[in-house]
Design an enzyme around this catalytic site. Structure first.
Site, PDB file in Angstrom:
ATOM      1  CG  HIS A 102     -33.825  35.831 -36.680  1.00 11.58           C
ATOM      2  ND1 HIS A 102     -35.003  35.328 -36.152  1.00 11.58           N
ATOM      3  CD2 HIS A 102     -33.776  35.406 -37.963  1.00 11.58           C
ATOM      4  CE1 HIS A 102     -35.620  34.615 -37.077  1.00 11.58           C
ATOM      5  NE2 HIS A 102     -34.910  34.646 -38.186  1.00 11.58           N
ATOM      6  CB  CYS A 141       8.050  44.293 -34.677  1.00  9.79           C
ATOM      7  SG  CYS A 141       6.955  44.650 -33.284  1.00  9.79           S
ATOM      8  CE  LYS A 193      -0.789  43.262 -47.504  1.00  8.65           C
ATOM      9  NZ  LYS A 193      -2.141  43.600 -47.994  1.00  8.65           N
ATOM     10  CD  GLU A 224     -12.285  41.114 -47.835  1.00  4.24           C
ATOM     11  OE1 GLU A 224     -11.305  41.763 -48.260  1.00  4.24           O
ATOM     12  OE2 GLU A 224     -12.252  40.440 -46.773  1.00  4.24           O
ATOM     13  CE  LYS A 277     -10.782  44.318 -47.078  1.00  3.75           C
ATOM     14  NZ  LYS A 277      -9.439  43.731 -47.094  1.00  3.75           N
ATOM     15  CG  ASN A 283       8.087  39.930 -34.975  1.00  3.82           C
ATOM     16  OD1 ASN A 283       7.082  40.439 -34.486  1.00  3.82           O
ATOM     17  ND2 ASN A 283       8.040  39.150 -36.033  1.00  3.82           N
ATOM     18  N   GLY A 284       7.466  39.431 -31.733  1.00  5.35           N
ATOM     19  CA  GLY A 284       6.781  38.345 -31.046  1.00  5.35           C
ATOM     20  C   GLY A 284       6.271  38.792 -29.693  1.00  5.35           C
ATOM     21  NE  ARG A 292       7.672  41.179 -41.634  1.00  6.64           N
ATOM     22  CZ  ARG A 292       7.386  40.019 -41.068  1.00  6.64           C
ATOM     23  NH1 ARG A 292       7.045  39.979 -39.804  1.00  6.64           N
ATOM     24  NH2 ARG A 292       7.445  38.898 -41.761  1.00  6.64           N
ATOM     25  CD  GLU A 325      -8.768  45.587 -43.311  1.00  4.23           C
ATOM     26  OE1 GLU A 325      -8.087  44.646 -42.896  1.00  4.23           O
ATOM     27  OE2 GLU A 325      -8.987  45.795 -44.527  1.00  4.23           O
ATOM     28  CD1 TRP A 335       0.665  47.134 -35.672  1.00  2.00           C
ATOM     29  CD2 TRP A 335       0.710  45.517 -34.126  1.00  2.00           C
ATOM     30  NE1 TRP A 335      -0.634  46.826 -35.353  1.00  2.00           N
ATOM     31  CE2 TRP A 335      -0.639  45.846 -34.413  1.00  2.00           C
ATOM     32  CE3 TRP A 335       0.970  44.538 -33.180  1.00  2.00           C
ATOM     33  CZ2 TRP A 335      -1.704  45.215 -33.780  1.00  2.00           C
ATOM     34  CZ3 TRP A 335      -0.091  43.911 -32.550  1.00  2.00           C
ATOM     35  CH2 TRP A 335      -1.415  44.241 -32.853  1.00  2.00           C
TER      36      TRP A 335
END
Length: 616
Positions: free
Chosen positions: A511, A2, A611, A488, A492, A105-106, A32, A495, A79
């Site tokens: 496999h 947050c 972020k 990666e 993308k 925050n936390g 955030r 997300e 968040w």
């Protein structure tokens, strides 16, 4: 994850309204978290607050008609961790008598136990958050003394947190504290203002004296200035740092989204990194803030790279580069797993920590473990004043500029580029002669041009994205350095489109994963590894035989792929695996972007993501 922002104005109220200052601070911190937002101050001896669900703009619409005037305020953009996104769970949170307001925050790990104890004592809770537990506990301990209440409250909390608190009995004071979660206090002597933020980026355009709170420090802010105490309430001396945060241009300009702008930033960013950190004279690289001596580097017996998310994928790529060129055993570790493992670390171990923000909680904890075990620590980061940069003896800054979109693009390729140059630096000390260093640099210098060439094919990528946006499941297949590139690429797509996507080594398909192949799952093959492309072709034939649609990303001239692939996107030809990392990464970034645009998702602020990941 947050964002906290607070402001205290001890000048003239008409000059700076804390409401306006905090709202601007929240806009700078919204990356955030954007589930909900809120602000609180003290008016006529009472706590006055406004909260809303959604983005900061929604809060702004609720605040403006009220025409609030505060001399001090605390604000928050959330968040969600504990409790769904709703107005009751938005911050600020309050005690049951509404005598105090608190932003946080936390994560408080023992909140349930504390809450249970307080409920038995008759305290009534009104939210699902762990944050309310702090507020109610503070009120329980409060006996007209803010500092004593803070000391008693914070000593009972387990977990990582940063908080800012106001109390109606102390209308000109803000209490702040931090434990393993970033919080910085800034003071402007010219305007007589005190600021508090989770991130120095929120101080953009200002020159301040700043204090970065250390573990379990408590600060009382008032018109008289800043008082600093340790966790037991003992007064501490304050040492300020001078901070000037330049105002950055963060508009999207001609682009529809920050993500697209940042994709197009990459050729210039990569060019500047290579230009500024190349050592043409010695056919090596330059790292001014690297304190390791050549002798120490020669004695390094292993390298551990710790990171999360896209930074971890950059670490996987770097591990391969370093082992190949410098011949040092190297592996990339998931930071959240590393911190709870018992890694073998000696005085000759080099730990490289990668984080765009420098505030990633799991990576910071991994660094603490590395330092405790006596390892050499090098930080690779994009934020100059971050916790990671202040923690590490050696730092390599990306200098990629602000990355606003939650989905990382230019920061990822900048990390790879810096790590590639670090590979050269290590190799020149350990294994490379001058001619090998010169050739390595030559290939690096070609990267910005290749990146620009990929961008010229955006139209073709957009057309293919429109066609493949109908699929809901994707495999990305590649070999060697194309495998981490696939990881990666899949990230993308996940997300910003919310579609299922997995990155796999092509040889592993048979496999297990091949059981999932059917006409509803699209396979995207990254054919950027020259040595193994014949093997990859065979893997694609296996998929085709089972009716799976295939899109191949391949170098110019690979017409033979048309025999197996439904579609082929032709890309510039890189002469090395390292160059192909950038070519195929940028191409898949564009592909993900255009698929998301076709689906109409929120590209820059995708759901459930933030972020800077400052919680476990």
């Amino acid at each position: 994850m947050c964002g906290i922002f607070a402001h205290l104005n001890f000048g003239e109220l008409k000059e700076r309204n804390s409401v306006d200052v905090c709202m601007e601070g929240l806009r700078q911190l919204e990356y955030r978290g954007y589930d909900s937002a809120g602000i609180a101050g003290i008016k006529d001896g009472q706590i006055c607050s406004i909260k809303s669900v959604g983005k900061v703009s929604t809060l702004d619409e609720a605040v403006k008609p009220q025409q609030l005037q505060f001399r001090l305020a605390i604000a928050h953009t959330r968040w969600a961790t504990h409790g769904r996104a709703c107005e009751a769970n938005a911050h600020p949170q309050f005690d049951q008598d509404h005598r105090l307001a608190l932003v946080h925050n936390g994560i408080i790990e023992n909140y349930a136990k504390i809450k249970q104890t307080l409920v038995k004592k008759g305290v009534t809770f009104s939210s699902e958050t762990d944050t309310e537990t702090i507020a109610q506990l503070f009120a329980h301990h409060y006996k007209e003394n803010l500092l004593k209440a803070a000391v008693n409250t914070f000593s009972e909390l387990d977990g990582a947190f940063s908080v800012a608190l106001i109390h109606k009995d102390h209308p000109d004071q803000i209490v702040v504290s931090s434990r393993d979660a970033p919080l910085v206090i800034g003071i402007n002597d010219q305007t007589n203002e005190i600021f508090v933020s989770s991130d120095t980026n929120a101080f953009t355009g200002q020159s301040l004296r700043v204090l970065f709170l250390k573990k379990d420090e408590i600060a009382l802010l008032s018109p008289d200035g800043i008082e600093l105490y340790n966790k037991k309430g003992k007064a501490l001396d304050i040492t300020f740092e001078e901070l000037c945060v330049e105002e950055c241009q963060t508009a999207t300009g001609e682009f529809d989204h920050y993500m697209l702008k940042e994709i197009y930033d990459q050729p210039l960013v990569l060019k500047e990194i290579i230009h500024s950190q190349s050592d043409e004279t010695n056919h090596s690289a330059l790292f001014e803030q690297l304190v390791l001596t050549p002798k120490q580097i020669k004695n390094v017996d292993q390298i551990l790279i710790v990171a999360c998310g896209s930074s971890l994928h950059a670490g996987y790529l770097a591990a391969n580069m370093i082992e190949t060129a410098a011949r040092i055993p190297t592996r990339a570790e998931i930071a959240s797993e590393f911190r709870y493992s018992d890694p073998i670390i000696t005085k000759n171990t080099l730990v490289i920590a990668i984080s765009q923000s420098g505030e990633t909680a799991d990576t910071l904890a991994a660094c603490e473990l590395a330092i405790d075990r006596g390892a050499h620590l090098v930080a690779i980061c994009n934020v100059k004043h971050s916790t990671l940069v202040r923690m590490a003896p050696s730092t390599i800054l990306l200098n990629a500029g602000p990355e606003i979109s939650v989905c990382s693009t230019k920061a990822f390729t900048s990390q790879v580029c810096v790590l590639q140059l670090l590979t050269l630096y290590l190799a020149r000390i350990r294994t490379f002669g001058a001619s090998e260093g010169r050739e390595f640099l030559r290939k690096c210098e070609a990267i910005p041009h290749l990146a620009q060439e990929v961008l010229k094919r955006a139209g073709s990528i957009a057309s293919l994205a429109e066609k493949y946006a109908r699929f809901t499941k994707f495999f990305y297949l590649g070999r060697q350095q194309m495998y981490p590139t696939c990881l990666e690429a899949a990230l993308k797509l996940k997300e910003i489109t919310y579609l299922q996507a997995s990155g796999l080594p092509a040889g592993e398909m048979k496999h297990g994963a091949i059981a999932l192949i059917d006409e509803s799952l699209a396979t995207i093959a990254l054919c950027g590894n020259h040595v193994t492309n014949d093997k990859l072709f065979s893997n694609l034939m296996e998929i085709k035989a089972r009716g799976g649609p295939i899109l191949a990303f391949a170098p110019d001239g690979s017409e033979s792929l048309q025999q197996v692939a439904d579609d082929v996107l032709y890309l510039p030809i890189g002469e090395s695996d390292e160059q192909n990392i950038y070519i195929y990464s940028i191409a898949t970034q564009l592909f993900a972007y255009y698929v998301a645009k076709n689906l109409g998702t929120n590209i820059d602020q995708p759901r459930n993501l933030a972020k800077s990941v400052t919680v476990e």
